[in-house]
Enzyme design. Sequence first.
Site, PDB file in Angstrom:
ATOM      1  N   PRO A 217       0.862  -1.415  -0.072  1.00  0.00           N
ATOM      2  CA  PRO A 217       0.269  -0.139   0.428  1.00  0.00           C
ATOM      3  C   PRO A 217       0.562   1.639   0.358  1.00  0.00           C
ATOM      4  CG  PRO A 217      -0.468  -0.954   2.765  1.00  0.00           C
ATOM      5  CD  PRO A 217       1.125  -1.864   1.367  1.00  0.00           C
ATOM      6  N   GLU A 218       0.388   2.073  -1.256  1.00  0.00           N
ATOM      7  CA  GLU A 218       1.039   3.662  -0.956  1.00  0.00           C
ATOM      8  C   GLU A 218       0.018   4.897  -0.999  1.00  0.00           C
ATOM      9  OE1 GLU A 218       3.843   3.936  -4.257  1.00  0.00           O
ATOM     10  OE2 GLU A 218       3.925   1.480  -4.350  1.00  0.00           O
TER      11      GLU A 218
ATOM     12  N   LYS B 165       1.426   7.806   4.134  1.00  0.00           N
ATOM     13  CA  LYS B 165       0.851   6.720   4.197  1.00  0.00           C
ATOM     14  C   LYS B 165       0.049   6.425   5.685  1.00  0.00           C
ATOM     15  CE  LYS B 165       4.425   5.636   1.329  1.00  0.00           C
ATOM     16  NZ  LYS B 165       6.254   4.441   0.845  1.00  0.00           N
TER      17      LYS B 165
ATOM     18  N   ARG C 150      16.316  -0.907  -2.719  1.00  0.00           N
ATOM     19  CA  ARG C 150      15.300  -1.467  -3.140  1.00  0.00           C
ATOM     20  C   ARG C 150      15.487  -1.343  -5.054  1.00  0.00           C
ATOM     21  NH1 ARG C 150      13.257   3.098   0.174  1.00  0.00           N
ATOM     22  NH2 ARG C 150      14.322   2.155   1.758  1.00  0.00           N
TER      23      ARG C 150
END
Length: 269
Positions: free
Chosen positions: A2-3, A59, A259
Amino acid sequence: MPELPEVEAVCRKIQAEALGQKIVRAAVFRAGIVRPQSTDEVEAAITGRTIQCVERRAKNILLYLSGGTVVRIHLRMTGNLYVVLDVRLRSASVRAYFEFRGHRGLVFDDPRALGRLHVHTKDEIDQFAATLGPEPLSPEFTLDWLAVAARASRKPAKLFLMDQSTISGLGNIYAAEALFRARVHPAKPMNRLRRPKLKALHEAIVTVLADAVQSACITYSGPGNFGEAESFPCFVYDREGEACSICRRLVRRMSQGGRSTYYCPGCQK
DNA sequence: TCGATCCTGTAG
DNA sequence: CTACAGGATCGA
């Protein structure tokens, strides 16, 4: 994962289903979720309160309760928040729940247990919010603002976009997609982007997120998965080795800040 | 600014 | 079986 768009969708759903509900019992099943607070402290601060307001900041999901308590929930990678008809029927990945009258309740479900749930005062929330950059879908996020921030940063564009203290709410997926749409290479130092590129990037951020919010609101459906990347058409994210749909060159993956970053070597110089 | 850490499901 | 995924936080 989820962003901003997925968290926004969750917030809207929670708002529709949990606003005004009194929490007759709060239960936290995993200490790591609330650390450094204690499960007792968190349960006690929530029990007996009513949910008066539901908001998203970056977020984070903020539940404003009666009595001035604010619950801050971060879903991180695999978290989810949804209302169920009976909290007693919970699966193993449920880390906490807030029980309403009649056994209905709000469930915090997180298989990997990387998510976080904390209780704060309003002042603490304000202090926290002050550490975050502007919301990319707010009027505060203008091209001029982006230009000023960009000029002051030598960071690679991707890391700049993902830094919550710069812009709040972008994560790995939408940062990569915004860069692709703006035709900006993820490693490009921000202060080397000129006005036309910044304009394209600003537009890409706003349109990608706005589209993704729509998409997330439609596809998000209670327990289970987010629609997230599956429902939202990604051009580069998780498409290493596939042909770019614009120029047919193969999408590449590189590492930034530990990442994966996906990009098209043809479209993004 | 960079790397380790937290977690566990999934891919290998 | 091991390696890896990753947002935010913290220490080096």
